[in-house]
Design a protein around this motif. Structure first.
Motif, mmCIF file in Angstrom:
data_model
loop_
_atom_site.group_PDB
_atom_site.id
_atom_site.type_symbol
_atom_site.label_atom_id
_atom_site.label_comp_id
_atom_site.label_asym_id
_atom_site.label_seq_id
_atom_site.Cartn_x
_atom_site.Cartn_y
_atom_site.Cartn_z
ATOM 1 N N SER A 116 6.435 -1.886 -5.767
ATOM 2 C CA SER A 116 6.099 -1.089 -4.427
ATOM 3 C C SER A 116 7.139 -0.034 -4.185
ATOM 4 O O SER A 116 8.183 -0.543 -5.009
ATOM 5 N N THR A 117 7.175 1.424 -4.146
ATOM 6 C CA THR A 117 8.529 1.964 -4.201
ATOM 7 C C THR A 117 8.870 2.148 -2.433
ATOM 8 O O THR A 117 9.349 2.752 -1.938
ATOM 9 N N TYR A 118 8.071 1.688 -2.181
ATOM 10 C CA TYR A 118 8.359 1.793 0.021
ATOM 11 C C TYR A 118 9.000 1.018 0.164
ATOM 12 O O TYR A 118 10.298 -0.325 -0.029
ATOM 13 N N ALA B 14 0.988 -1.174 -0.044
ATOM 14 C CA ALA B 14 0.074 -0.458 0.316
ATOM 15 C C ALA B 14 1.092 1.353 0.198
ATOM 16 O O ALA B 14 0.629 1.858 -0.257
ATOM 17 N N ASN B 15 2.369 1.084 -0.112
ATOM 18 C CA ASN B 15 3.069 2.660 -0.025
ATOM 19 C C ASN B 15 2.587 3.361 1.040
ATOM 20 O O ASN B 15 2.609 4.369 1.122
ATOM 21 N N ASP B 16 2.294 2.733 2.433
ATOM 22 C CA ASP B 16 1.917 3.748 3.618
ATOM 23 C C ASP B 16 2.951 3.526 4.409
ATOM 24 O O ASP B 16 3.454 2.169 4.987
ATOM 25 N N TYR B 17 3.323 4.503 5.139
ATOM 26 C CA TYR B 17 4.127 4.458 5.542
ATOM 27 C C TYR B 17 3.810 5.080 7.444
ATOM 28 O O TYR B 17 4.108 5.887 7.997
ATOM 29 N N SER B 18 2.705 5.083 7.265
ATOM 30 C CA SER B 18 2.143 5.439 9.023
ATOM 31 C C SER B 18 2.895 4.523 9.733
ATOM 32 O O SER B 18 2.917 5.088 11.204
#
Length: 367
Positions: A346-348, A316-320
């Motif tokens: 993904s770029t995460y 989700a490319n989620d950095y939270s």
């Protein structure tokens, strides 16, 4: 670290370059050492299941077809060689250990039979030897950089001695056992005797001179907890060249490891003990939003938390969760993605700045 869905359905439920000089010490690590904080006054990024190679692509595709839950996608990650992670500046690694006192228990994973033509597994026959094995999930997620814990520890020792100025490396170590999976593979139990053997293995192959033990921190204090709350962790400088192990388990196994060793006297690993108990020093709180983390960090404990799990954040490319982990002050933040995934788009990936994996702790400063 345990998965929330450790097994999947397939009709039935499935169970560094050593030559580099110490001049390659990452710049941020050098800056931290120059300010001489204690090792609980830094924050580092490290890897989760650090030894894990990817499931063979054809086997993964087969398992995914048979999996009605989607849990298999939580296993779709891999790591670069462990020593290269340390060369990058990661300062936490995670190892899994399966006991195998007779040898050969995990030598023939059932996944090899499910899809013919996979690359050879354990061509040198190392799994036939007695000793602790490093596998993620028996029978399905068994590809590993090290078949033997002893070989991993030997390489870590060589790397450490080639880089004597490296900062303290935190190691979470999960002792894996439990009931038989649906293939019938039953891990050997971690009894008190097996735990004694684990300590001996760490000391033999890594060396006491490279390990920071509970005894080293407790010193003359009555309990480890008292010493930790009094700020008796060593300085970053004193912690150079050292590894600090944390036993990643709770309940009966944790109690079994500590039994007969009040305040972990004579033990090699710290344990995930409750705050305020005599053995408390380092804890694993995987939810970075856990409100106890800042409180415990300020009290002197070392906390490990996670930025991501089961590939969810990366997809989700989620950095939270990473942001929450940073703000929590947890000293150790683990990830599967210090670089982007090569297995899905993904770029995460996380760091404290490109190529930076250590920094001063944001909520507990140097004295």
């Amino acid at each position: 670290m345990k998965l929330t869905k450790p097994f999947i359905y397939i009709g039935v439920l499935l169970g560094a370059a050593l030559s580099q000089s110490c001049e390659t010490t990452p710049k941020k690590e050098q800056e931290i050492a120059a300010n001489t904080p204690k090792i609980n006054q830094v924050q580092v990024i490290g890897s989760h299941n650090s030894y894990k190679n990817a499931i063979d692509a054809e086997l993964f595709a087969y398992l995914a077809e048979q999996d009605s839950t989607g849990g298999i996608y939580g296993l779709q990650y891999e790591h670069i060689p462990l020593l290269k992670q340390l060369d990058m500046g990661l300062r936490n690694i995670e190892l899994d250990a399966y006991a195998d006192s007779l040898g050969g228990k995990y030598a023939n994973p059932k996944g090899m039979e499910l899809v013919p033509g996979q690359p050879a597994y354990d061509p040198e026959g190392k799994l036939a030897q007695p000793g602790f094995k490093m596998i993620h999930v028996t029978d399905i997620d068994y590809r590993t950089q090290y078949y033997l814990l002893a070989d991993c520890l030997s390489d870590l020792k060589k790397w450490s001695e080639a880089h004597p100025d490296h900062g303290t490396i935190f190691v979470t170590l999960e002792p894996k056992d439990g009931k038989a999976n649906r293939f019938g593979t039953a891990p050997e139990a971690f009894t008190s005797t097996v735990f004694d053997e684990l300590d001996k293995t760490l000391l033999k192959y890594l060396g006491k001179e490279h390990i920071l033990t509970p005894d080293d921190v407790r010193g003359t204090y009555a309990t480890l907890n008292e010493a930790v709350r009094a700020g008796q962790w060593p300085t970053v400088t004193a912690g150079k060249g050292k590894f600090l192990f944390i036993l990643d388990t709770k309940g009966e196994k944790e109690e079994r490891y500590a039994a007969g060793h009040p305040s972990l006297k004579g033990r090699v690993l710290f344990i995930n003990a409750e705050a305020g108990t005599p053995e408390a020093g380092a804890m694993i709180l995987n939810n970075p939003e856990d409100e106890r983390i800042p409180e415990y960090v300020k009290a002197g404990y070392i906390i490990r938390t996670r930025a991501d799990a089961n590939t969810k954040e990366a997809r989700a490319n989620d950095y939270s969760h990473f942001e929450a982990a940073k703000q929590s002050g947890a000293q150790i933040i683990t990830t599967d993605y210090y670089q982007p995934s090569q297995l899905f788009e993904s770029t995460y990936h996380i760091n404290f700045g490109e190529g930076v994996f250590s920094r001063p702790n944001p909520i507990i400063g140097a004295e």
